[in-house]
Motif scaffolding. Structure first.
Motif, PDB file in Angstrom:
ATOM      1  N   CYS A 147       1.092 -22.835 -55.011  1.00 38.37           N
ATOM      2  CA  CYS A 147       0.914 -22.488 -56.425  1.00 38.37           C
ATOM      3  C   CYS A 147       2.281 -22.492 -57.094  1.00 38.37           C
ATOM      4  N   THR A 148       2.408 -23.227 -58.186  1.00 38.19           N
ATOM      5  CA  THR A 148       3.635 -23.168 -58.981  1.00 38.19           C
ATOM      6  C   THR A 148       3.291 -22.607 -60.351  1.00 38.19           C
ATOM      7  N   TYR A 149       4.240 -21.907 -60.941  1.00 37.18           N
ATOM      8  CA  TYR A 149       3.929 -21.223 -62.195  1.00 37.18           C
ATOM      9  C   TYR A 149       5.089 -21.254 -63.171  1.00 37.18           C
ATOM     10  N   GLN A 150       4.708 -21.206 -64.448  1.00 39.68           N
ATOM     11  CA  GLN A 150       5.671 -21.003 -65.546  1.00 39.68           C
ATOM     12  C   GLN A 150       5.008 -20.015 -66.484  1.00 39.68           C
ATOM     13  N   THR A 151       5.586 -18.851 -66.634  1.00 36.82           N
ATOM     14  CA  THR A 151       4.997 -17.848 -67.515  1.00 36.82           C
ATOM     15  C   THR A 151       6.076 -17.179 -68.354  1.00 36.82           C
ATOM     16  N   SER A 152       5.646 -16.553 -69.451  1.00 36.75           N
ATOM     17  CA  SER A 152       6.575 -15.796 -70.291  1.00 36.75           C
ATOM     18  C   SER A 152       6.716 -14.420 -69.677  1.00 36.75           C
ATOM     19  N   GLY A 153       7.768 -14.231 -68.925  1.00 40.68           N
ATOM     20  CA  GLY A 153       7.940 -12.993 -68.188  1.00 40.68           C
ATOM     21  C   GLY A 153       7.163 -13.050 -66.883  1.00 40.68           C
ATOM     22  N   PHE A 154       7.528 -12.182 -65.957  1.00 41.31           N
ATOM     23  CA  PHE A 154       6.862 -12.193 -64.651  1.00 41.31           C
ATOM     24  C   PHE A 154       6.813 -10.771 -64.116  1.00 41.31           C
ATOM     25  N   ASN A 155       5.583 -10.343 -63.810  1.00 41.96           N
ATOM     26  CA  ASN A 155       5.398  -9.015 -63.222  1.00 41.96           C
ATOM     27  C   ASN A 155       4.575  -9.076 -61.953  1.00 41.96           C
ATOM     28  N   GLY A 156       4.623 -10.226 -61.282  1.00 40.48           N
ATOM     29  CA  GLY A 156       3.948 -10.321 -59.996  1.00 40.48           C
ATOM     30  C   GLY A 156       2.972 -11.468 -59.940  1.00 40.48           C
ATOM     31  N   LEU A 157       2.650 -11.866 -58.698  1.00 41.15           N
ATOM     32  CA  LEU A 157       1.726 -12.964 -58.473  1.00 41.15           C
ATOM     33  C   LEU A 157       0.602 -12.502 -57.559  1.00 41.15           C
ATOM     34  N   PHE A 158      -0.614 -12.875 -57.938  1.00 40.77           N
ATOM     35  CA  PHE A 158      -1.804 -12.458 -57.208  1.00 40.77           C
ATOM     36  C   PHE A 158      -2.501 -13.668 -56.584  1.00 40.77           C
ATOM     37  N   TRP A 159      -3.156 -13.422 -55.465  1.00 37.75           N
ATOM     38  CA  TRP A 159      -4.105 -14.360 -54.897  1.00 37.75           C
ATOM     39  C   TRP A 159      -5.460 -13.651 -54.782  1.00 37.75           C
ATOM     40  N   TYR A 160      -6.501 -14.349 -55.249  1.00 36.11           N
ATOM     41  CA  TYR A 160      -7.863 -13.865 -55.153  1.00 36.11           C
ATOM     42  C   TYR A 160      -8.697 -14.912 -54.433  1.00 36.11           C
ATOM     43  N   GLN A 161      -9.728 -14.432 -53.746  1.00 36.83           N
ATOM     44  CA  GLN A 161     -10.708 -15.316 -53.113  1.00 36.83           C
ATOM     45  C   GLN A 161     -12.000 -15.244 -53.902  1.00 36.83           C
ATOM     46  N   GLN A 162     -12.640 -16.393 -54.096  1.00 37.14           N
ATOM     47  CA  GLN A 162     -13.910 -16.410 -54.819  1.00 37.14           C
ATOM     48  C   GLN A 162     -14.893 -17.322 -54.103  1.00 37.14           C
ATOM     49  N   HIS A 163     -15.923 -16.725 -53.489  1.00 40.11           N
ATOM     50  CA  HIS A 163     -16.993 -17.522 -52.909  1.00 40.11           C
ATOM     51  C   HIS A 163     -17.892 -18.022 -54.033  1.00 40.11           C
ATOM     52  N   ALA A 164     -18.538 -19.160 -53.784  1.00 43.46           N
ATOM     53  CA  ALA A 164     -19.374 -19.806 -54.797  1.00 43.46           C
ATOM     54  C   ALA A 164     -20.427 -18.830 -55.318  1.00 43.46           C
TER      55      ALA A 164
END
Lengths: 109, 114
Positions: free
Chosen positions: A22-39
């Protein structure tokens, strides 16, 4: 602008290891999350990284490099139940989550 | 704890109709959110609330309204349904007092506007 990029789909074999980037560009940064989503289901929390480095939690690990705007989710000893979409999300300066489109992981026996 | 509950699970609306999507959480979370998820797209924030009586717009608020009269409830109102509002709607909550900011999601409402 704000942008989260992750691969659309990946395929892996049961028992193997897979890394979802995962690559990101955001205005400010307060952490990165990973979530799992089953169909057909709701997202469920996997990990949160705010400092550089690797966080290990059982078969799942998450890595963050703030200087490179980069994270990965590492899944070991893949099981069929790991077939799901994996969502990367960044918390911006307003503490709101900016979500990637998700990576659909297909596990083959 | 039931966590975050949403009703209804499914709904079909005709263009121009109105409806309210209900969301309740029993975890005493101060933050609540409404997202929509379209196929192949990331979650988009519609509205959020940092506490009872306080709401604010997210990324895609047009066509929606919210209220937060209690800590537990955060209903989402669609006034004049349009086909572009066909989507899966998720309500989520979190507690600002933790370091992880983890959001807990409800099961979702699948809405079709025809």
């Amino acid at each position: 602008g704000q942008n989260i990029d992750q691969p659309t789909e990946m395929t892996a074999t049961e028992g193997a290891i897979v890394q979802i980037n995962c690559t990101y560009q955001t205005s400010g940064f307060n952490g990165l999350f990973w979530y799992q989503q089953h169909a057909g289901e709701a997202p469920t929390f996997l990990s949160y990284n705010v400092l550089d480095g690797l966080e290990e939690k059982g078969r799942f690990s998450s890595f963050l490099s703030r200087s490179k705007g980069y994270s990965y989710l590492l899944l070991k000893e893949l099981q069929m139940k790991d077939s799901a979409s994996y969502l990367c999300a960044c918390m911006d300066s307003n503490y709101q989550l900016i979500w990637g489109a998700g990576t659909k992981l297909i596990i083959k026996p | 704890n039931a966590g975050v509950t949403q009703t209804p699970k499914f709904r079909i609306l005709k263009i121009g109709q109105s409806m309210t999507l209900q969301c309740t959480q029993d975890m005493n979370h101060n933050y609540m959110y409404w997202y929509r998820q379209d196929p192949g797209m990331g979650l988009k924030l519609i509205y959020y609330s940092v506490g009872a009586g306080i709401t604010d717009k997210g990324e895609v608020p047009n066509g929606y309204n919210v209220s937060r009269s209690t800590t537990e409830d955060f209903p989402l109102r669609l006034e004049l349904a349009a086909p572009s509002q066909t989507s899966v709607y998720f309500c989520a909550s979190s507690y600002s007092g933790t370091e992880s900011y983890e959001q807990y999601f409800g099961p979702g409402t699948r809405l079709t506007v025809t």
